[in-house]
Design a protein around this motif. Sequence first.
Motif: not given
Length: 137
Positions: A126-127, A131-135
Motif C-alpha cells: 500500500q505504501e 508513493q507510485f501515485l505521488h510521483y
Amino acid sequence: MPLISTKGVYGLMAMHELSKHKKDTPMQIKEISKNAQIPQNYLEQLLGKLRRAGLVKSIRGAKGGYILAQKPEEINIGEILSVLEDELKMIDQRSQNPILNLFFDDAKANMKRYFDVSLSKLDEYQEKYNQFLHYNI
C-alpha cells in the motif's frame, strides 16, 4: 507459473479489506464486496471457507458481518491461499523427465516460501502504491 485462481485472488482481496477495517467492528459482506469489487454471492462462498478454516469470524445480527479471527500479523498469506486453492501448483502434471520434476519441486518450495508472509505485509505494498501515485501525478 503459479496457478492462483480468482478464488485465491478474491479471497486475498477480501482478507486485505478486513485487515484495513477497524479491529473490533464487523464488516458487512456488501461493504467488502463493494470495496474489493468481488461479486457478493462468490464472496459469501469464499468467506464461508475462510470461516471454517478459522481465519475469519462471522458476527450475526443487524450490525453483524465479518472480522479477522487473528491479527493480520498472525495470518499467513500462504495459508489463505491454501484454504482457497487447496494447493498452489507450478504445473498441472508430472513430467516424464526426472530432472524437470526435481526442478519443479524446488520451484514449488520456493514459491511456498515467497507466500510465507503475514497479511500485514500487504501494508508495505500500500505504501509503495501511494508513493507510485505521488510521483506519477
